[in-house]
Motif scaffolding. Structure first.
Motif, PDB file in Angstrom:
ATOM      1  N   ASP A 220       0.843  -1.281  -0.058  1.00 23.18           N
ATOM      2  CA  ASP A 220       0.065   0.208   0.182  1.00 23.18           C
ATOM      3  C   ASP A 220       0.740   1.329  -0.104  1.00 23.18           C
ATOM      4  OD1 ASP A 220      -2.140  -1.764   0.180  1.00 23.18           O
ATOM      5  OD2 ASP A 220      -2.610  -1.470   2.049  1.00 23.18           O
ATOM      6  N   GLY A 221       0.687   2.376  -1.005  1.00 22.08           N
ATOM      7  CA  GLY A 221       1.210   3.444  -1.018  1.00 22.08           C
ATOM      8  C   GLY A 221       2.767   3.442  -1.830  1.00 22.08           C
ATOM      9  N   LEU A 222       3.012   1.956  -2.251  1.00 20.80           N
ATOM     10  CA  LEU A 222       4.102   2.328  -3.282  1.00 20.80           C
ATOM     11  C   LEU A 222       3.605   2.737  -4.615  1.00 20.80           C
ATOM     12  CD1 LEU A 222       5.723  -1.208  -2.423  1.00 20.80           C
ATOM     13  CD2 LEU A 222       6.196   0.671  -1.344  1.00 20.80           C
ATOM     14  N   THR A 223       4.752   3.257  -5.146  1.00 14.99           N
ATOM     15  CA  THR A 223       4.583   3.497  -6.657  1.00 14.99           C
ATOM     16  C   THR A 223       4.348   2.445  -7.421  1.00 14.99           C
ATOM     17  OG1 THR A 223       6.912   3.643  -7.104  1.00 14.99           O
ATOM     18  CG2 THR A 223       5.788   5.681  -6.142  1.00 14.99           C
ATOM     19  N   ALA A 224       4.099   2.731  -8.767  1.00  9.80           N
ATOM     20  CA  ALA A 224       4.053   1.630  -9.791  1.00  9.80           C
ATOM     21  C   ALA A 224       5.312   0.887  -9.845  1.00  9.80           C
ATOM     22  CB  ALA A 224       3.395   2.206 -11.088  1.00  9.80           C
ATOM     23  N   VAL A 225       6.381   1.827  -9.897  1.00  8.46           N
ATOM     24  CA  VAL A 225       7.618   1.096 -10.309  1.00  8.46           C
ATOM     25  C   VAL A 225       8.093   0.452  -9.067  1.00  8.46           C
ATOM     26  CG1 VAL A 225      10.263   1.750 -10.347  1.00  8.46           C
ATOM     27  CG2 VAL A 225       8.487   3.031 -11.714  1.00  8.46           C
ATOM     28  N   GLU A 226       7.861   1.005  -7.892  1.00 10.21           N
ATOM     29  CA  GLU A 226       8.034   0.110  -6.493  1.00 10.21           C
ATOM     30  C   GLU A 226       7.410  -1.291  -6.710  1.00 10.21           C
ATOM     31  OE1 GLU A 226       9.398   3.836  -3.616  1.00 10.21           O
ATOM     32  OE2 GLU A 226       7.005   3.244  -4.047  1.00 10.21           O
ATOM     33  N   ARG A 227       6.061  -1.308  -7.004  1.00 10.40           N
ATOM     34  CA  ARG A 227       5.522  -2.411  -6.933  1.00 10.40           C
ATOM     35  C   ARG A 227       5.876  -3.387  -7.843  1.00 10.40           C
ATOM     36  NH1 ARG A 227       0.060  -2.329  -5.110  1.00 10.40           N
ATOM     37  NH2 ARG A 227      -0.665  -0.646  -4.188  1.00 10.40           N
ATOM     38  N   GLU A 228       6.500  -2.877  -9.053  1.00  6.62           N
ATOM     39  CA  GLU A 228       7.099  -3.825  -9.903  1.00  6.62           C
ATOM     40  C   GLU A 228       8.365  -4.200  -9.538  1.00  6.62           C
ATOM     41  OE1 GLU A 228       8.887  -3.592 -14.646  1.00  6.62           O
ATOM     42  OE2 GLU A 228       7.592  -1.863 -13.927  1.00  6.62           O
ATOM     43  N   TRP A 229       9.099  -3.435  -8.772  1.00  6.69           N
ATOM     44  CA  TRP A 229      10.292  -4.213  -8.062  1.00  6.69           C
ATOM     45  C   TRP A 229      10.010  -5.328  -7.133  1.00  6.69           C
ATOM     46  CZ3 TRP A 229      13.785   0.451  -6.180  1.00  6.69           C
ATOM     47  CH2 TRP A 229      14.336   1.111  -7.022  1.00  6.69           C
ATOM     48  N   THR A 230       8.627  -5.201  -6.382  1.00  2.52           N
ATOM     49  CA  THR A 230       8.460  -6.110  -5.406  1.00  2.52           C
ATOM     50  C   THR A 230       7.983  -7.671  -6.163  1.00  2.52           C
ATOM     51  OG1 THR A 230       6.219  -5.773  -5.319  1.00  2.52           O
ATOM     52  CG2 THR A 230       7.800  -4.533  -3.712  1.00  2.52           C
ATOM     53  N   GLU A 231       7.496  -7.256  -7.403  1.00  4.99           N
ATOM     54  CA  GLU A 231       7.024  -8.230  -7.969  1.00  4.99           C
ATOM     55  C   GLU A 231       8.084  -9.085  -8.814  1.00  4.99           C
ATOM     56  OE1 GLU A 231       4.100  -6.699 -10.848  1.00  4.99           O
ATOM     57  OE2 GLU A 231       2.545  -6.276  -9.255  1.00  4.99           O
ATOM     58  N   GLU A 232       9.240  -8.380  -9.199  1.00  7.59           N
ATOM     59  CA  GLU A 232      10.178  -8.868  -9.905  1.00  7.59           C
ATOM     60  C   GLU A 232      11.130  -9.694  -8.775  1.00  7.59           C
ATOM     61  OE1 GLU A 232      12.388  -5.649 -11.527  1.00  7.59           O
ATOM     62  OE2 GLU A 232      11.307  -5.544 -12.943  1.00  7.59           O
ATOM     63  N   THR A 233      11.037  -9.268  -7.667  1.00 10.21           N
ATOM     64  CA  THR A 233      12.115  -9.895  -6.377  1.00 10.21           C
ATOM     65  C   THR A 233      11.120 -11.213  -6.211  1.00 10.21           C
ATOM     66  OG1 THR A 233      12.915  -7.756  -5.663  1.00 10.21           O
ATOM     67  CG2 THR A 233      12.825  -9.535  -4.163  1.00 10.21           C
ATOM     68  N   ARG A 234       9.953 -11.108  -5.920  1.00  9.48           N
ATOM     69  CA  ARG A 234       9.088 -12.255  -5.828  1.00  9.48           C
ATOM     70  C   ARG A 234       9.380 -13.163  -6.745  1.00  9.48           C
ATOM     71  NH1 ARG A 234       3.818 -14.083  -6.463  1.00  9.48           N
ATOM     72  NH2 ARG A 234       2.934 -15.337  -4.857  1.00  9.48           N
ATOM     73  N   ASP A 235       9.191 -12.803  -7.879  1.00 12.06           N
ATOM     74  CA  ASP A 235       9.212 -13.780  -9.227  1.00 12.06           C
ATOM     75  C   ASP A 235      10.657 -14.502  -8.900  1.00 12.06           C
ATOM     76  OD1 ASP A 235       8.349 -14.773 -11.954  1.00 12.06           O
ATOM     77  OD2 ASP A 235      10.317 -14.032 -12.226  1.00 12.06           O
ATOM     78  N   PHE A 236      11.719 -13.748  -8.715  1.00  8.09           N
ATOM     79  CA  PHE A 236      13.153 -14.296  -8.623  1.00  8.09           C
ATOM     80  C   PHE A 236      12.950 -15.409  -7.446  1.00  8.09           C
ATOM     81  CE2 PHE A 236      17.304 -14.353  -6.517  1.00  8.09           C
ATOM     82  CZ  PHE A 236      17.988 -14.697  -7.482  1.00  8.09           C
ATOM     83  N   TRP A 237      12.747 -15.205  -6.410  1.00 10.45           N
ATOM     84  CA  TRP A 237      12.764 -16.140  -5.257  1.00 10.45           C
ATOM     85  C   TRP A 237      11.660 -17.181  -5.363  1.00 10.45           C
ATOM     86  CZ3 TRP A 237      17.023 -16.435  -2.584  1.00 10.45           C
ATOM     87  CH2 TRP A 237      17.529 -15.308  -2.366  1.00 10.45           C
ATOM     88  N   LEU A 238      10.887 -16.838  -6.343  1.00 13.31           N
ATOM     89  CA  LEU A 238       9.967 -18.281  -6.423  1.00 13.31           C
ATOM     90  C   LEU A 238      10.371 -18.978  -7.572  1.00 13.31           C
ATOM     91  CD1 LEU A 238       6.154 -16.663  -6.297  1.00 13.31           C
ATOM     92  CD2 LEU A 238       7.216 -18.499  -4.586  1.00 13.31           C
TER      93      LEU A 238
END
Length: 390
Positions: A220-238
């Protein structure tokens, strides 16, 4: 921490001719699998979907056997200045380049996996004795992690990031540096975070290319770019972190291949340089074959493929969720790195972020991929840290 048994002693790297001949013989006798079954041979990341493509590996193996010059790397290490000392009964190897500048600040640079001190050999001189007299200068210390390179291989468990950070404080104290700044990425970033959080009386501030937020934070409150970062990191670890699970759970098993087969070791490491660099097809778009082979050959000649992998067994997911960093911090998130932490999340752990940057180019190995920018960014970040500490 125990005092050294023999103090700090000079060290020189010199592989025997027999070891180099053995390496070349093993490379010549390598038994390789068939080519990958990924469709299409056009340049691009799809070529690497099953790992290192056969044609690429054959090319690097041939160069490693017939063209690569290990002695040149040894000469660079010896010119910088190499030393060893014993801390808690373990021999620790490190590079140490004192600056000629009276205003220089002590700096410890910590590498990760599959890196080594080879990540920093080309930037040490410019950090210690910058061509620009107006740039900050540093007394540079680059230790080899326990189980890596010319440091000893631990014979017992326990050498995780917390113990390594404490050893670095002891090391810097033995060199006369009661206070210092620190930089790291990958495992070096975790160790640098522990250094700053556990030893603020010694650490003036830090610069890191890895920020690990406490768990459980909301998007919540993250920018679109920051949300993309979290998704990329999650994808990496998964989906792309099987290497980490293997080394965290069965380092000994993969270690037999890494210590016995130079081609196996090369493929295991080259795969990460390819996937984690800011390139479109090959890691050699940004990093020369020589620089990658400096790193791989160091692992090979020191027989540390298994012992280096054990840092995952010792420390995977071990960063204390409650650890907070109150010293000034400069953080740079390179665009093609494998973990990118949103600034609002980073602030939950790093309480005094005095400089935050998102460079336009670079991946997990910025000191090798974009060395000029890396040096500038590190200098400016540490300058901001030191100004805030006054």
């Amino acid at each position: 921490m125990s005092r050294p048994t023999g103090g700090v002693e000079a060290f020189e790297a010199h592989a025997s001719a027999a070891d180099l001949d053995d390496l070349r013989a093993r490379l010549a006798a390598a038994r390789l699998p068939e080519a990958e079954t990924v469709h299409g041979a056009a340049p691009g990341r799809r070529r690497w979907e099953q790992g290192v493509p056969l044609a690429d590996l054959v090319d690097v193996v041939d160069y490693w056997r017939t063209g690569y010059d290990w002695r040149s790397f040894e000469e660079r290490l010896n010119r910088i200045g190499q030393f060893r000392t014993t801390i808690d009964d373990l021999g620790i190897h490190f590079l140490h380049r004192r600056s000629p500048r009276a205003d220089a600040t002590p700096l410890i640079l910590t590498h990760g996996w599959p890196g080594s001190i080879a990540e920093f050999t080309d930037v040490v001189d410019e950090l210690a004795d910058p061509a620009d007299a107006g740039a900050p200068a540093f007394h540079v210390v680059v230790p080899s992690l326990p189980g890596f390179g010319y440091s000893d291989r631990p014979a017992t468990t326990g050498w995780g990031t917390e113990k390594i950070a404490a050893a670095w404080v002891e090391l810097m104290g033995r060199l006369g540096y009661a206070e210092f700044v620190a930089h790291g990425g990958d495992w070096g970033g975790v160790i640098t975070t522990v250094l700053a959080g556990r030893f603020p009386a010694h650490v003036l501030g830090i610069h890191s290319t890895l920020a690990q937020a406490p768990p459980g934070l909301t998007t919540d409150g993250l920018t679109a770019v920051e949300r993309e970062w979290t998704e990329e990191t999650r994808d990496f670890w998964l989906h792309r972190a099987a290497y980490a699970k293997q080394q965290a759970t069965r380092p000994q098993t993969v270690g037999y291949s890494l210590v016995d087969s130079p081609v196996g070791l090369l493929a295991w490491i080259l795969d990460k340089f390819a996937e984690w660099s800011d390139t479109e097809d090959s890691p050699f778009e940004r990093i020369s074959r020589d620089r990658i082979l400096d790193d791989v050959t160091l692992y090979w000649l020191t027989g540390t493929g298994a012992s280096a992998a054990r840092i995952y067994y010792e420390s995977h997911h071990s960063l204390d969720p409650e650890l907070r960093v109150d010293v000034p911090s400069a953080i740079s998130m390179y665009p093609r790195d494998i973990e990118k932490c949103p600034r609002p999340w980073a602030r939950e752990r790093y309480r005094r972020i005095v400089r935050w940057r998102s460079p336009e180019a670079g991946g997990h190995f910025p000191s090798l991929e974009v060395p000029d920018h890396f040096v500038t960014d590190l200098r400016e970040g540490l300058a901001a840290v030191l100004a805030a500490d006054r």
